[in-house]
Write a protein that holds these residues in place. Structure first.
Motif, short mmCIF file in Angstrom:
data_model
loop_
_atom_site.label_atom_id
_atom_site.label_comp_id
_atom_site.label_asym_id
_atom_site.label_seq_id
_atom_site.Cartn_x
_atom_site.Cartn_y
_atom_site.Cartn_z
N GLU A 303 0.84 -1.19 0.00
CA GLU A 303 0.00 0.00 0.00
C GLU A 303 0.88 1.24 0.00
OE1 GLU A 303 -2.13 1.48 3.68
OE2 GLU A 303 -3.83 0.72 2.51
N TYR A 304 0.48 2.27 -0.77
CA TYR A 304 1.21 3.53 -0.81
C TYR A 304 0.29 4.66 -0.35
CZ TYR A 304 5.00 1.39 -3.46
OH TYR A 304 6.05 0.61 -3.85
N VAL A 305 0.86 5.62 0.37
CA VAL A 305 0.11 6.79 0.83
C VAL A 305 0.77 8.05 0.29
CG1 VAL A 305 -0.63 8.15 2.81
CG2 VAL A 305 -0.69 5.66 2.91
N ILE A 306 -0.04 8.90 -0.35
CA ILE A 306 0.44 10.20 -0.84
C ILE A 306 -0.12 11.28 0.08
CG2 ILE A 306 0.42 11.81 -2.76
CD1 ILE A 306 -0.03 9.41 -4.58
N GLU A 307 0.76 12.07 0.67
CA GLU A 307 0.33 13.13 1.58
C GLU A 307 0.68 14.49 0.99
OE1 GLU A 307 0.82 14.52 6.25
OE2 GLU A 307 1.89 12.77 5.47
N VAL A 308 -0.32 15.35 0.88
CA VAL A 308 -0.12 16.70 0.34
C VAL A 308 -0.40 17.70 1.45
CG1 VAL A 308 -0.75 18.34 -1.45
CG2 VAL A 308 -0.89 15.89 -1.89
N THR A 309 0.57 18.50 1.84
CA THR A 309 0.42 19.44 2.95
C THR A 309 -0.04 20.80 2.46
OG1 THR A 309 2.73 20.10 2.78
CG2 THR A 309 2.23 18.24 4.23
N SER A 310 -0.46 21.65 3.42
CA SER A 310 -1.01 22.96 3.07
C SER A 310 0.01 23.90 2.46
CB SER A 310 -1.62 23.62 4.31
OG SER A 310 -0.64 23.74 5.32
#
Length: 327
Positions: A303-310
């Motif tokens: 599983e891969y998680v993409i996190e985009v911050t503010s």
């Protein structure tokens, strides 16, 4: 007035020669002279040649599973006391109910062997990988050749030497029958798409970390031996907030004596269109039937998680909540 009698004769070397597009095929010959005698009964020599030239079909598996590959090999056996000048395939060999792929061959090589216990020389005419697309008894049609050959006769020329006769004959291999087994119903996954062989399965991303508005790739790859051209790869499970802008195929497939080998690969180009969120690329499962173990097997990606911050920074964190479901 005196009459002069001229006798025309042609001397050939004591080695018969088969001329092919890839070079000569030499066979031993006890007779070298060419007959100009029209009274020779050619039908007898056609029978003789037919007994000394044989086209043989051999298969590596006679009882394969549906979509399990095997190799069909055609050979031409030639007795050492005749020679071949040329040959040509009659018609086009068709493989009804099979997916087929010719194996690239090197220039003809002469092999020593035996046919029905007698010494012969032979060449491998062609090799083909076949994948049955139907169960039950399937027939592989014969390969038919028109062959120009030179055979010895019992007649002698003015010098007492045996003469030879050039003739054309038609020689064909026999039909081959394969009994194709259906894939078992027991253990068959619901999302099985017909892959048969031995495979590895990987899903990878190409960048870590990412920056704002930057695109990235997800590659889905199946590598191994089997019916690679005949099934579809599973698609990645991505959020609709990840824009798939392009899909490319990057297959590398070849055929050899072990069957079809290489890799089947899809590359997805994605772009994040919102921020302040985490996007999960869920594990992907690839199912296939392994004819060696005679059971269905599954391999599942991480599983891969993409996190985009503010602040606009993005990163991909791979192997988060890793799930090893390969079995």
């Amino acid at each position: 007035m005196k009459l002069k009698l001229y006798i025309l004769f042609i001397l050939l070397p004591s080695m018969g020669t088969i001329f092919t597009q890839n070079g000569p095929f030499n066979t031993k010959a006890e007779y070298a002279e060419v007959s100009m005698n029209a009274s020779i009964d050619k039908s007898k020599h056609i029978d003789i040649a037919s007994e000394k030239i044989h086209v043989i079909a051999e298969i590596s598996k006679s009882n394969p599973y549906l979509n399990q590959g095997f190799v069909l090999e055609h050979k031409m056996y030639v007795s050492p006391d005749i020679s071949i000048n040329n040959w040509k395939e009659i018609g086009s060999l068709k493989f009804t109910n099979f997916w087929s792929q010719d194996i690239a061959e090197k220039p003809f090589k002469i092999h020593e062997g035996k046919y029905k216990g007698k010494p012969y020389r032979y060449v491998i005419l062609k090799r083909t990988v076949l994948y049955p697309q139907k169960t039950g008894e399937l027939t592989i049609e014969p390969l038919t050749l028109n062959i120009s050959t030179t055979v010895p006769t019992k007649e002698r020329d003015a010098f007492g030497r045996f003469v030879t006769e050039k003739i054309d004959i038609t020689v064909a291999s026999e039909n081959k029958i394969v009994d194709v087994k259906p894939l078992p119903l027991e253990g068959k996954p619901n999302n099985f798409t017909g892959a048969v062989g031995t495979f590895d399965f990987t899903v990878k991303t190409d960048k870590n970390p990412l920056h704002t508005s930057e695109i990235f790739q997800i590659s889905v790859t199946v590598k191994g031996n089997g019916n690679l051209p005949l099934f579809n790869l599973p698609n990645p499970n991505v959020s609709n907030k990840l824009k798939v802008s392009q899909l490319e195929s990057a297959d590398e497939i070849r055929s050899d004596l072990t069957g079809v080998n290489g890799l089947k690969k899809n590359v997805y180009i994605l772009k994040v269109i919102t921020h302040n969120e985490k996007y999960t690329i869920a594990p992907i499962t690839f199912n296939y039937f392994n004819p060696k173990t005679e059971r269905y097997e599954s391999k599942t990606s991480d599983e891969y998680v993409i996190e985009v911050t503010s602040n606009g920074k993005q990163e991909i964190r791979g192997k988060i909540n890793k799930k090893n479901k390969n079995h």
